[in-house]
Structure formats: C-alpha cells, structure tokens
Design a protein around this motif. Sequence first.
Motif, PDB file in Angstrom:
ATOM      1  N   ASP A  45       0.788  -1.111  -0.154  1.00  0.00           N
ATOM      2  CA  ASP A  45       0.035   0.117   0.178  1.00  0.00           C
ATOM      3  C   ASP A  45       0.888   1.334  -0.017  1.00  0.00           C
ATOM      4  O   ASP A  45       1.924   1.005   0.425  1.00  0.00           O
ATOM      5  CB  ASP A  45      -0.785  -0.007   1.309  1.00  0.00           C
ATOM      6  N   ARG A  46       0.156   2.394  -0.483  1.00  0.00           N
ATOM      7  CA  ARG A  46       1.018   3.735  -0.526  1.00  0.00           C
ATOM      8  C   ARG A  46       2.385   3.484  -1.139  1.00  0.00           C
ATOM      9  O   ARG A  46       3.288   3.992  -0.846  1.00  0.00           O
ATOM     10  CB  ARG A  46       1.249   4.255   0.835  1.00  0.00           C
ATOM     11  N   GLU A  47       2.297   2.883  -2.563  1.00  0.00           N
ATOM     12  CA  GLU A  47       3.464   2.675  -3.355  1.00  0.00           C
ATOM     13  C   GLU A  47       3.206   3.220  -4.875  1.00  0.00           C
ATOM     14  O   GLU A  47       1.856   2.853  -5.308  1.00  0.00           O
ATOM     15  CB  GLU A  47       3.923   1.204  -3.337  1.00  0.00           C
ATOM     16  N   TYR A  93      -0.710   4.771  -8.060  1.00  0.00           N
ATOM     17  CA  TYR A  93      -0.538   4.720  -6.554  1.00  0.00           C
ATOM     18  C   TYR A  93      -1.512   3.503  -6.146  1.00  0.00           C
ATOM     19  O   TYR A  93      -2.792   3.942  -6.295  1.00  0.00           O
ATOM     20  CB  TYR A  93      -0.656   6.035  -6.119  1.00  0.00           C
ATOM     21  N   GLU A  95      -3.762   2.375  -3.442  1.00  0.00           N
ATOM     22  CA  GLU A  95      -4.152   3.135  -2.269  1.00  0.00           C
ATOM     23  C   GLU A  95      -4.544   1.927  -1.193  1.00  0.00           C
ATOM     24  O   GLU A  95      -4.256   1.997  -0.140  1.00  0.00           O
ATOM     25  CB  GLU A  95      -5.405   3.616  -2.525  1.00  0.00           C
ATOM     26  N   LYS A 110      -2.891  10.653  -7.512  1.00  0.00           N
ATOM     27  CA  LYS A 110      -1.987  10.450  -6.342  1.00  0.00           C
ATOM     28  C   LYS A 110      -0.442  10.011  -6.881  1.00  0.00           C
ATOM     29  O   LYS A 110       0.446  10.511  -6.098  1.00  0.00           O
ATOM     30  CB  LYS A 110      -2.550   9.643  -5.425  1.00  0.00           C
ATOM     31  N   THR A 114       2.685  12.338  -6.231  1.00  0.00           N
ATOM     32  CA  THR A 114       3.741  11.671  -5.380  1.00  0.00           C
ATOM     33  C   THR A 114       5.172  11.830  -6.088  1.00  0.00           C
ATOM     34  O   THR A 114       6.339  12.091  -5.629  1.00  0.00           O
ATOM     35  CB  THR A 114       3.670  10.145  -5.137  1.00  0.00           C
TER      36      THR A 114
END
Length: 160
Positions: A45-47, A93, A95, A110, A114
């Motif tokens: 996640d968040r990558e 991204y 989420e 996103k 980023t």
Amino acid sequence: MENLKNVAPIEDFNWDAYENGESFAGASHEELEKAYDGTLNKVNDREVVDGTVIAMNKREVVVNIGYKSDGIIPLNEFRYNPDLKVGDTVEVYIENQEDKKGQLVLSHRKARATRSWDRVNAALENEEIIKGYIKCRTKGGMIVDVFGIEDILGRVLRST
C-alpha cells in the motif's frame, strides 16, 4: 464441442481426493496456492508502480499491475492525456490492495503528485534551480505550477 470428443480422461485420477481438497495432480492445495502466489507481484500500500491499461470505457480505465486483480481508475484522472489508449503504461498509486469488494484501489492522480514531490525534493537536495510556469495572478502573488504542483510564488520563495 467437436474437439472434446478426442480428449481422453485421465485413468488414474482420484476424484474422491479432488473433492476433499486433499491433492490435485500430485500436489496439495497449499502447495498449489503457494506456487500461484509466487507468480504474482508483491505490492505494498502507498506505493507507486507502473501498470498497463487493459480496457477503457467512457467513465473508467482498467489497469493491470500484475497483481491478483486489476484496478479501476476514473477516466477524469487522465484528463491531461486525451490520447490514452489500451496498451499504454501509466504510473499508479496503490491506495489499498483490497477494498470491501476485494477490488484493488488505484489512483493515477496521487501517483503523479507523489512523483512530483519526489522531483521537487531531489531538486532541493541537489540545490538545483527548477522552472515553474505562472498560471495566474492573485491578490497574494502569483500561482506557479512546478511539476504539476501549484503553489503561491511568494510561499515558494519564502520557504527556500
């Protein structure tokens, strides 16, 4: 259906073991699951990762990142790119790997933000001068666009 006439059944296949989930083709269910999981990409996640557009309609873009399910991104996140087509590679991204429906949750907007912040931070570390584009003038100064990030020009100058 005609092709199925020439298919011969496996003589030593154990239907009872198959129905009980004990073994299939000489391997246990756990072994097969482990082998299947080994073929998938490991994502966090968040990558930010690259994905391939595999389908599009008037509202959504379906993106494959090599995970067990595809992600759906609203088409309006690609507004800046009207030439987007099936087969294109896009940054996304992650989420969430799985929402309530088991769907992979992705965002292109996103991912762009980023990556933009990564570029701004790299320029700061290397003490590089970067170019911004003035979008409009306001009461407090000018709005400048730097790598897709909008900010007030006075704030940018004060923070450096």
